[in-house]
Motif scaffolding. Sequence first.
Motif, PDB file in Angstrom:
ATOM      1  N   ALA A  53       0.843  -1.213   0.000  1.00  0.00           N
ATOM      2  CA  ALA A  53       0.000   0.000   0.000  1.00  0.00           C
ATOM      3  C   ALA A  53       0.869   1.250   0.000  1.00  0.00           C
ATOM      4  N   SER A  86       2.292   1.982  -3.401  1.00  0.00           N
ATOM      5  CA  SER A  86       1.268   2.583  -4.278  1.00  0.00           C
ATOM      6  C   SER A  86       1.071   4.059  -3.946  1.00  0.00           C
ATOM      7  N   LEU A 132       1.811   7.356  -6.217  1.00  0.00           N
ATOM      8  CA  LEU A 132       0.761   8.366  -6.482  1.00  0.00           C
ATOM      9  C   LEU A 132       1.265   9.757  -6.080  1.00  0.00           C
ATOM     10  N   PHE A 145     -15.044  21.534  -4.173  1.00  0.00           N
ATOM     11  CA  PHE A 145     -15.393  20.651  -5.280  1.00  0.00           C
ATOM     12  C   PHE A 145     -16.035  19.403  -4.707  1.00  0.00           C
ATOM     13  N   ASN A 155     -17.787  15.744  -6.281  1.00  0.00           N
ATOM     14  CA  ASN A 155     -18.142  14.956  -7.460  1.00  0.00           C
ATOM     15  C   ASN A 155     -18.083  13.493  -7.034  1.00  0.00           C
ATOM     16  N   VAL A 156     -18.684  12.610  -7.836  1.00  0.00           N
ATOM     17  CA  VAL A 156     -18.639  11.191  -7.460  1.00  0.00           C
ATOM     18  C   VAL A 156     -17.207  10.668  -7.402  1.00  0.00           C
ATOM     19  N   HIS A 157     -16.306  11.289  -8.126  1.00  0.00           N
ATOM     20  CA  HIS A 157     -14.922  10.811  -8.139  1.00  0.00           C
ATOM     21  C   HIS A 157     -14.085  11.396  -7.010  1.00  0.00           C
ATOM     22  N   GLU A 175     -13.227  17.994  -2.564  1.00  0.00           N
ATOM     23  CA  GLU A 175     -12.060  18.783  -2.153  1.00  0.00           C
ATOM     24  C   GLU A 175     -12.525  19.908  -1.247  1.00  0.00           C
ATOM     25  N   ILE A 216      -8.206  16.425  -0.218  1.00  0.00           N
ATOM     26  CA  ILE A 216      -8.911  15.778  -1.336  1.00  0.00           C
ATOM     27  C   ILE A 216      -9.284  14.369  -0.896  1.00  0.00           C
ATOM     28  N   LEU A 227     -10.664  10.863  -2.249  1.00  0.00           N
ATOM     29  CA  LEU A 227     -10.930  10.097  -3.461  1.00  0.00           C
ATOM     30  C   LEU A 227     -11.790   8.878  -3.124  1.00  0.00           C
ATOM     31  N   ALA A 228     -12.159   8.168  -4.178  1.00  0.00           N
ATOM     32  CA  ALA A 228     -12.934   6.935  -3.962  1.00  0.00           C
ATOM     33  C   ALA A 228     -12.096   5.926  -3.183  1.00  0.00           C
ATOM     34  N   GLU A 229     -12.710   4.927  -2.632  1.00  0.00           N
ATOM     35  CA  GLU A 229     -12.067   3.843  -1.879  1.00  0.00           C
ATOM     36  C   GLU A 229     -11.279   4.348  -0.659  1.00  0.00           C
ATOM     37  N   VAL A 275      -9.273   6.865  -0.095  1.00  0.00           N
ATOM     38  CA  VAL A 275      -7.922   7.444  -0.216  1.00  0.00           C
ATOM     39  C   VAL A 275      -8.036   8.955  -0.096  1.00  0.00           C
ATOM     40  N   SER A 285      -4.693   6.334   3.441  1.00  0.00           N
ATOM     41  CA  SER A 285      -5.900   5.520   3.215  1.00  0.00           C
ATOM     42  C   SER A 285      -6.239   4.840   4.528  1.00  0.00           C
ATOM     43  N   ALA A 337     -18.470   5.629 -11.655  1.00  0.00           N
ATOM     44  CA  ALA A 337     -18.042   5.479 -10.256  1.00  0.00           C
ATOM     45  C   ALA A 337     -18.731   4.292  -9.600  1.00  0.00           C
ATOM     46  N   GLN A 378     -12.712  -0.827  -6.070  1.00  0.00           N
ATOM     47  CA  GLN A 378     -11.605  -1.778  -6.034  1.00  0.00           C
ATOM     48  C   GLN A 378     -10.658  -1.443  -4.890  1.00  0.00           C
ATOM     49  N   ASP A 433      -5.002  -0.551  -2.416  1.00  0.00           N
ATOM     50  CA  ASP A 433      -3.582  -0.882  -2.289  1.00  0.00           C
ATOM     51  C   ASP A 433      -2.875  -0.918  -3.641  1.00  0.00           C
ATOM     52  N   PHE A 471      -1.612   0.474  -7.121  1.00  0.00           N
ATOM     53  CA  PHE A 471      -1.283   1.789  -7.674  1.00  0.00           C
ATOM     54  C   PHE A 471      -2.153   2.126  -8.876  1.00  0.00           C
ATOM     55  N   LEU A 528      -5.324   3.465  -7.719  1.00  0.00           N
ATOM     56  CA  LEU A 528      -5.155   4.823  -7.188  1.00  0.00           C
ATOM     57  C   LEU A 528      -4.994   5.826  -8.322  1.00  0.00           C
ATOM     58  N   ASN A 540      -8.258   6.393 -10.132  1.00  0.00           N
ATOM     59  CA  ASN A 540      -9.177   7.203  -9.322  1.00  0.00           C
ATOM     60  C   ASN A 540      -8.759   8.673  -9.319  1.00  0.00           C
ATOM     61  N   TYR A 582     -10.815  11.927 -10.798  1.00  0.00           N
ATOM     62  CA  TYR A 582     -11.052  13.135  -9.994  1.00  0.00           C
ATOM     63  C   TYR A 582     -10.474  14.364 -10.709  1.00  0.00           C
TER      64      TYR A 582
END
Lengths: 234, 398
Positions: free
Chosen positions: A97, A100, A104, A145, A147-149, A152, A165, A167-169, A171, A192, B304, B309, B312, B314, B317, B320, B324
């Motif tokens: 994790a 990742s 990012l 902001f 939005n579904v995605h 912010e 910010i 994000l989905a899942e 994060v 996360s 969306a 998912q 973890d 990348f 991430l 996503n 955004y």
Amino acid sequence: MIHTTHPPLWSLSAIALLAALWLHGPQASAGDAEQLEDRLLRPDFGGHWEKDYGRSDHWEQALHRTVQQVHQQAQLQQRRGDSHPTAISSARRQTRAIISKARLAEMITRPDSVRIVQTGELIRIERPDDAPLICSTRETRQATFDNVHGSESCGWSRDQLVFDIQLAEGVSIQHRFDVEGETLSMLTRVSSRGSRSFDLRHFFTRYEPRSSGLECVQTLTQGQVCSTHSRRQR
Amino acid sequence: MITIQAQGGPWLLAALLSLSLASCAQNPPVPAPEPGPPPVGAVTLMTTAQPPREDLQLNIGVRVFENASQDLRTTPVNETTFARIRTMETHYLPVVLRNTLMASNQWGVVRVLPEDDPSVDLLIRGTIIESSGASLTLHVQATDSSGREWLDRVYSGRAYSMHYQQTPSAMGDGPREEMKDPFLDVYAQIANDLLTAKTERTERDIETLIHISELNHAADLSPDAFDAMLGSDGQGRLSLARLPAGNDPMLARVAAMRERHHIFIDTIDEYYDALYLDVKHLYDLWRQYSHDQVVEAQTSRRRARNSMQSADNFEVLRRNYDRYRWAKIFEQEFVGLAAGFVNETAPAVLELNRRVHGLAGSVEEQYAQWRELLRALFELETGGVFQGDDDDRLPISP
């Protein structure tokens, strides 16, 4: 690139505004005073900034440090006798994790320059290939902001400008901007749920770009229309 | 002065749209129904080749609309831009309604007015509940000069991609193709409902109503002379108590005053029409972008829903964040277009303000001045002594 050493711009503008207040004397309305006070409170982020790679974090090194910390913690748990397989797999999952998140963070902070436009009302941070980060200089906390995605919000923490910010899942990304003299610092934190966050700090130095001499206005039918009638704008 | 045109705005938006819509090309997204009144659907405006007899023609005043819509995109940073668009719409949409009523050929003169007017037979008030390129919801009320309600209904309409297929030339090259308003069905339904309300009334009712309007305006000029001719039921509803004699010289003077007043409100109406004609092309474009933005938001919602998912990974991430990022760029682009729309329509809005507000104060003040002036003129013509120094004051700035 031109490096100059002069007092911070915000302190100069503060002195100028105080002088204006004094000169204005009793005629200054409460609204004016409030507006001036707001401007005095916010440091000057405005200008063009380029990344100082010498002082900024290198993401691989930052990742290495964070992964080491995770491993050290796992080893510590093992020494304490907690050799349960889930602890080991948890460390592996944490490492995956973090890698990742580090990638990012690196991707988001890759641009080597930012342009910040600051007025009495708003601050707009423009980054190449990304949406601008915009915040009011007046409000303490505001949603900017949704939005579904992702969503912010931004706000001020003392002199630091903070963007959150989501994000989905689950994060989240936080950018924390701080300015001191001719140095802008941006701390980016990717987090996360249920795992360690990853921090990456970048430093930027102010520079003066070559002026294009153009003044532009947005239109609906012709996009940006620029003319040579120009006033320099930071 | 050198002028450079960087056509980033609409084209970037178009590129983003084509990217986001590419996957849905075979099944174009349709704006999802939202809570509220059902859309009016396809409506045919009831027109007539033979207008009503002149003595049965009702004059209509359409008041500048109120705004009760709330834009969800509004943030402290862009609220001024969207507020200006809403204000412009309160002036623009009544003109579309006026044009629809005129096109039906079922009425007398239809004018857009800044406030209530005692001389009109029927007054329409509208409130914008929601307005975007994809939907329009209006609350419309119509009351006649006797105080009786003709209409009180919420109208809703939806626009689809087909409504925007007659795309006007964004660059302004070549002759502009006149784009039909995508919500004409809403206005047609309002006009048809008003016509239905009219047909429920007899010719005698209409004649009485026209007399009430005349006396209403006369009583506004000279309450002492005309108030007694109108009766009230205690709920503000007026009726004819008696009619002045047909050869009453006072009535002739009132008719002359009415004519002058109509010239005044015709001029005001022309100002709104000028604004409409000035901004129509831009507003059509703006609504098209607004429609695209609504469609894109719905596409995003669908995407969306189908993509939960592990955080973890990348690639998850990155994807996503990209979604955004593009959603936000798209939104910023839309806000930029809104600002562009406001910038480009600013001269027309300024011109309206200059002409309507003018040097003699706001339009409300001008109305008050004008009515004061009419009363004074009336007093003068009927033998009263006209005192005061306001006789050289012009109610309408040139």
